[in-house]
Design a protein around this motif. Structure first.
Motif, mmCIF file in Angstrom:
data_model
loop_
_atom_site.group_PDB
_atom_site.id
_atom_site.type_symbol
_atom_site.label_atom_id
_atom_site.label_comp_id
_atom_site.label_asym_id
_atom_site.label_seq_id
_atom_site.Cartn_x
_atom_site.Cartn_y
_atom_site.Cartn_z
ATOM 1 N N LEU A 1 0.921 -1.293 0.010
ATOM 2 C CA LEU A 1 0.090 0.068 -0.029
ATOM 3 C C LEU A 1 0.861 1.283 0.047
ATOM 4 O O LEU A 1 0.228 2.489 -0.221
ATOM 5 C CB LEU A 1 -0.809 -0.063 1.368
ATOM 6 C CG LEU A 1 -1.965 -1.187 1.482
ATOM 7 C CD1 LEU A 1 -2.859 -0.996 2.513
ATOM 8 C CD2 LEU A 1 -2.781 -0.873 0.289
ATOM 9 N N THR A 2 2.275 1.318 0.207
ATOM 10 C CA THR A 2 3.028 2.300 0.514
ATOM 11 C C THR A 2 3.146 3.279 -0.624
ATOM 12 O O THR A 2 3.005 4.339 -0.445
ATOM 13 C CB THR A 2 4.418 2.020 0.746
ATOM 14 O OG1 THR A 2 4.335 1.164 2.091
ATOM 15 C CG2 THR A 2 5.354 2.798 0.910
ATOM 16 N N ASP A 3 2.894 3.043 -1.875
ATOM 17 C CA ASP A 3 3.184 3.856 -2.997
ATOM 18 C C ASP A 3 1.699 3.999 -3.896
ATOM 19 O O ASP A 3 1.720 4.365 -4.887
ATOM 20 C CB ASP A 3 4.155 3.430 -4.020
ATOM 21 C CG ASP A 3 5.345 3.367 -3.544
ATOM 22 O OD1 ASP A 3 5.888 4.127 -2.637
ATOM 23 O OD2 ASP A 3 6.489 2.478 -3.604
ATOM 24 N N ALA A 4 0.665 3.753 -3.168
ATOM 25 C CA ALA A 4 -0.780 3.819 -3.714
ATOM 26 C C ALA A 4 -0.807 5.299 -4.155
ATOM 27 O O ALA A 4 -0.671 6.139 -3.607
ATOM 28 C CB ALA A 4 -1.866 3.365 -2.937
ATOM 29 N N ALA A 5 -1.327 5.461 -5.479
ATOM 30 C CA ALA A 5 -1.508 6.804 -6.180
ATOM 31 C C ALA A 5 -2.772 7.493 -5.302
ATOM 32 O O ALA A 5 -2.837 8.767 -5.156
ATOM 33 C CB ALA A 5 -1.821 6.666 -7.450
ATOM 34 N N ASP A 6 -3.763 6.798 -4.970
ATOM 35 C CA ASP A 6 -4.621 7.397 -4.340
ATOM 36 C C ASP A 6 -5.889 6.384 -3.584
ATOM 37 O O ASP A 6 -5.071 4.961 -3.652
ATOM 38 C CB ASP A 6 -5.900 7.955 -5.484
ATOM 39 C CG ASP A 6 -6.060 7.102 -6.615
ATOM 40 O OD1 ASP A 6 -6.185 5.874 -6.543
ATOM 41 O OD2 ASP A 6 -6.310 7.569 -7.697
ATOM 42 N N LEU A 7 -6.834 6.581 -3.197
ATOM 43 C CA LEU A 7 -7.518 5.536 -2.382
ATOM 44 C C LEU A 7 -8.003 4.370 -3.339
ATOM 45 O O LEU A 7 -7.918 3.319 -2.680
ATOM 46 C CB LEU A 7 -8.871 6.002 -1.646
ATOM 47 C CG LEU A 7 -9.796 5.318 -1.077
ATOM 48 C CD1 LEU A 7 -9.097 4.864 0.233
ATOM 49 C CD2 LEU A 7 -11.170 6.178 -0.594
ATOM 50 N N LYS A 8 -8.675 4.628 -4.497
ATOM 51 C CA LYS A 8 -8.898 3.673 -5.437
ATOM 52 C C LYS A 8 -7.767 2.551 -5.590
ATOM 53 O O LYS A 8 -7.666 1.333 -5.545
ATOM 54 C CB LYS A 8 -9.306 4.111 -6.896
ATOM 55 C CG LYS A 8 -9.872 3.027 -7.732
ATOM 56 C CD LYS A 8 -10.215 3.813 -9.045
ATOM 57 C CE LYS A 8 -11.167 4.894 -8.986
ATOM 58 N NZ LYS A 8 -11.274 5.448 -10.320
ATOM 59 N N ASP A 9 -6.511 3.015 -5.660
ATOM 60 C CA ASP A 9 -5.247 2.296 -6.231
ATOM 61 C C ASP A 9 -5.088 1.481 -4.903
ATOM 62 O O ASP A 9 -4.674 0.565 -4.924
ATOM 63 C CB ASP A 9 -4.113 3.225 -6.625
ATOM 64 C CG ASP A 9 -2.946 2.342 -6.981
ATOM 65 O OD1 ASP A 9 -2.925 1.415 -7.614
ATOM 66 O OD2 ASP A 9 -1.891 2.965 -6.480
#
Length: 192
Positions: free
Chosen positions: A77-85
């Motif tokens: 989850l560290t580099d998730a671009a946004d909530l959907k990602d």
């Protein structure tokens, strides 16, 4: 010691006792084991006593697997671009690590006060909260905590239904990650 290093610490070191030299422990705990109460992969160890060297009991082994799972989830989850990602990454994690996912969310199998487990769980939770907090209030509502519960419920529920084959019919041949993206659009308008 930083949280991420502590979370990855002993669970990673003891991984050899959990999985030996094989690929990651991604098989659900559904098949009977030749060693009473332990995962079938442990039967590939050189001696039946090898797991006992690292874990005093089944609960210790499963707690280490869950702690490792939470650490892997936090890293995912560290580099998730946004909530959907973040939601897509959560679903991907469940698909790629089904045994970890299953054990992580079966608290009666775990030693709930284990430091590695609580640290890794807190880190994964922090990553999820970060993704929710990044969404403006108009895209998630004024209560970020409830928005987090809604987002987690959607991702966790979808992943659980997917792993248990309850979505085989509705999802069919579609990419589950794309289906999840569409579902998240229904819930969180403007979160990406």
């Amino acid at each position: 010691m930083p949280l991420h290093l502590l979370a990855a610490g002993a669970a990673g070191v003891r991984r050899g006792a959990v999985c030996g030299q094989q690929p990651p422990c991604d098989e659900p705990f559904t098949r009977p084991s030749p060693l009473p109460g332990l995962h079938p992969r442990l039967s590939n160890r050189s001696t039946d006593a090898a797991p006992a060297h690292h874990f005093k009991d089944r609960t210790g082994l499963l707690t280490a697997i869950a702690a490792e799972g939470y650490g892997l989830l936090a890293a995912t989850l560290t580099d998730a671009a946004d909530l959907k990602d973040a939601g897509v990454r959560y679903v991907r994690f469940a698909r790629e690590h089904p045994a970890h996912f299953q054990v992580m969310f079966t608290p009666e199998l775990l030693r709930g006060n284990d430091l590695e487990l609580t640290t890794a769980r807190a880190l994964a939770g922090e990553r999820l909260r970060d993704a929710v907090s990044a969404v403006p209030p108009e895209g998630r509502g004024t209560d970020a905590r409830l928005a987090g519960v809604a987002a987690w419920s959607l991702a966790h529920g979808f992943a659980t239904l997917l792993l248990s084959h309850n979505l085989d019919g509705p999802v069919g041949d579609q990419d589950p990650e794309e289906v999840f993206r569409l579902l998240s659009d229904l819930l969180f308008q403007g979160s990406s």
